[in-house]
Design a protein around this motif. Sequence first.
Motif, short mmCIF file in Angstrom:
data_model
loop_
_atom_site.label_atom_id
_atom_site.label_comp_id
_atom_site.label_asym_id
_atom_site.label_seq_id
_atom_site.Cartn_x
_atom_site.Cartn_y
_atom_site.Cartn_z
N LEU A 1 0.84 -1.19 0.00
CA LEU A 1 0.00 0.00 0.00
C LEU A 1 0.88 1.24 0.00
O LEU A 1 1.92 1.29 0.67
CB LEU A 1 -0.90 0.01 1.24
N THR A 2 0.46 2.25 -0.73
CA THR A 2 1.22 3.49 -0.77
C THR A 2 0.91 4.33 0.46
O THR A 2 -0.04 4.05 1.21
CB THR A 2 0.86 4.30 -2.03
N VAL A 3 1.70 5.38 0.65
CA VAL A 3 1.48 6.29 1.77
C VAL A 3 0.07 6.87 1.70
O VAL A 3 -0.64 6.95 2.71
CB VAL A 3 2.53 7.42 1.75
N GLU A 4 -0.34 7.29 0.49
CA GLU A 4 -1.67 7.89 0.34
C GLU A 4 -2.78 6.89 0.67
O GLU A 4 -3.78 7.24 1.31
CB GLU A 4 -1.87 8.41 -1.09
N GLN A 5 -2.60 5.65 0.24
CA GLN A 5 -3.62 4.64 0.49
C GLN A 5 -3.73 4.31 1.98
O GLN A 5 -4.83 4.15 2.50
CB GLN A 5 -3.31 3.37 -0.32
N ILE B 1 1.15 8.65 8.58
CA ILE B 1 0.49 9.69 9.37
C ILE B 1 1.36 10.94 9.49
O ILE B 1 0.88 12.07 9.39
CB ILE B 1 0.13 9.15 10.76
N ARG B 2 2.66 10.73 9.71
CA ARG B 2 3.53 11.89 9.94
C ARG B 2 4.13 12.45 8.65
O ARG B 2 4.76 13.51 8.66
CB ARG B 2 4.65 11.54 10.91
N SER B 3 3.94 11.73 7.56
CA SER B 3 4.57 12.16 6.30
C SER B 3 3.97 13.46 5.81
O SER B 3 2.77 13.70 5.88
CB SER B 3 4.38 11.07 5.24
N ASN B 4 4.83 14.31 5.27
CA ASN B 4 4.39 15.56 4.67
C ASN B 4 4.34 15.47 3.16
O ASN B 4 4.33 16.48 2.45
CB ASN B 4 5.33 16.71 5.07
N TYR B 5 4.34 14.22 2.67
CA TYR B 5 4.34 14.01 1.23
C TYR B 5 3.11 14.64 0.59
O TYR B 5 2.00 14.50 1.08
CB TYR B 5 4.36 12.51 0.93
N VAL B 6 3.32 15.39 -0.49
CA VAL B 6 2.22 16.01 -1.22
C VAL B 6 2.22 15.46 -2.63
O VAL B 6 3.24 15.52 -3.32
CB VAL B 6 2.39 17.56 -1.28
N PRO B 7 1.09 14.90 -3.11
CA PRO B 7 1.05 14.36 -4.47
C PRO B 7 1.45 15.41 -5.49
O PRO B 7 1.24 16.61 -5.29
CB PRO B 7 -0.42 13.95 -4.63
N HIS B 8 2.02 14.97 -6.61
CA HIS B 8 2.56 15.87 -7.63
C HIS B 8 1.50 16.84 -8.14
O HIS B 8 1.76 18.04 -8.29
CB HIS B 8 3.11 15.04 -8.79
N GLU B 9 0.28 16.33 -8.39
CA GLU B 9 -0.73 17.20 -8.96
C GLU B 9 -1.15 18.29 -7.98
O GLU B 9 -1.52 19.40 -8.37
CB GLU B 9 -1.96 16.40 -9.41
N GLN C 1 3.12 -1.45 11.48
CA GLN C 1 2.89 -0.27 12.30
C GLN C 1 3.81 0.87 11.87
O GLN C 1 3.43 2.05 11.93
CB GLN C 1 3.13 -0.60 13.78
N ASP C 2 5.02 0.53 11.42
CA ASP C 2 5.95 1.56 10.94
C ASP C 2 5.39 2.26 9.70
O ASP C 2 5.52 3.48 9.55
CB ASP C 2 7.31 0.93 10.61
N GLN C 3 4.76 1.49 8.80
CA GLN C 3 4.16 2.09 7.62
C GLN C 3 3.03 3.05 8.00
O GLN C 3 2.89 4.13 7.42
CB GLN C 3 3.61 1.00 6.68
N VAL C 4 2.23 2.64 8.98
CA VAL C 4 1.14 3.50 9.44
C VAL C 4 1.69 4.79 10.03
O VAL C 4 1.23 5.89 9.71
CB VAL C 4 0.28 2.76 10.49
N ALA C 5 2.71 4.65 10.89
CA ALA C 5 3.29 5.84 11.52
C ALA C 5 3.89 6.77 10.47
O ALA C 5 3.74 8.00 10.54
CB ALA C 5 4.36 5.41 12.53
N HIS C 6 4.57 6.19 9.48
CA HIS C 6 5.18 7.00 8.43
C HIS C 6 4.11 7.73 7.62
O HIS C 6 4.27 8.91 7.29
CB HIS C 6 6.01 6.11 7.51
#
Length: 223
Positions: free
Chosen positions: A181-185, A212-220, A205-210
């Motif tokens: 699953l991707t960060v967005e999903q 939630i705290r990620s500031n990733y913004v989709p390209h569009e 759980q690490d993926q979930v934590a990442h």
Amino acid sequence: MSHELTMTDPAARSRHVAALASSTAWTTEMALAQSEGVDVPALIESYERGLVALKEAEPKGLGASGKPGKLSSGLADDLALLCTKIAPTIAVEQADAWNKVMVTALSDLPGRVAREAAQAALHTPMRFLNEVEGVIREKAVPIGYRHSMALRRLRELEAAIRRALEPDQPALAAPNPEPELTVEQIRALTPELRSIGVKIGAITQDQVAHAIRSNYVPHEEAA
């Protein structure tokens, strides 16, 4: 107080989801929202066992050899109450023999269904013991249907959980290996589905934590 228990205790949550599956209030969406901490596959397995004919689930029944099966013994107890209600002066030996015969006669029914039907029959006026089997079988029909419906709904819930945890794939995409699953999903999942995903190993759980705290913004969106 009971509502709080349902929301915090896994066993109570399982009972709550099982009760919901048998009720007219059921929707898959509602069940999804209340299934955090519930082992849905185990719940399905329990229902499947309960819907197996008693003679198949417990071949020995009340036989003298070996310990009586739990459902067979419980059904005998339910029948003993009926016997006492209808024929309070019957001799103990006759009552025991009648119980054994009735457990065998009803063993073509699922044990779980037979017990509930026998318990419901206790509230039905009867004058003679030979009426008992017919009354129990009559009451077993809607009870069996209700349990079968609950089992179908629980399977739908399990499928819905899996669909929610699986990323969309093109129709011809090779499923092996399955993409993570991707960060967005992960971020789009409800907290309940994230918890279930961690439990069944679909995500960590690490993926979930990442996510939630990620500031990733989709390209569009960045554009």
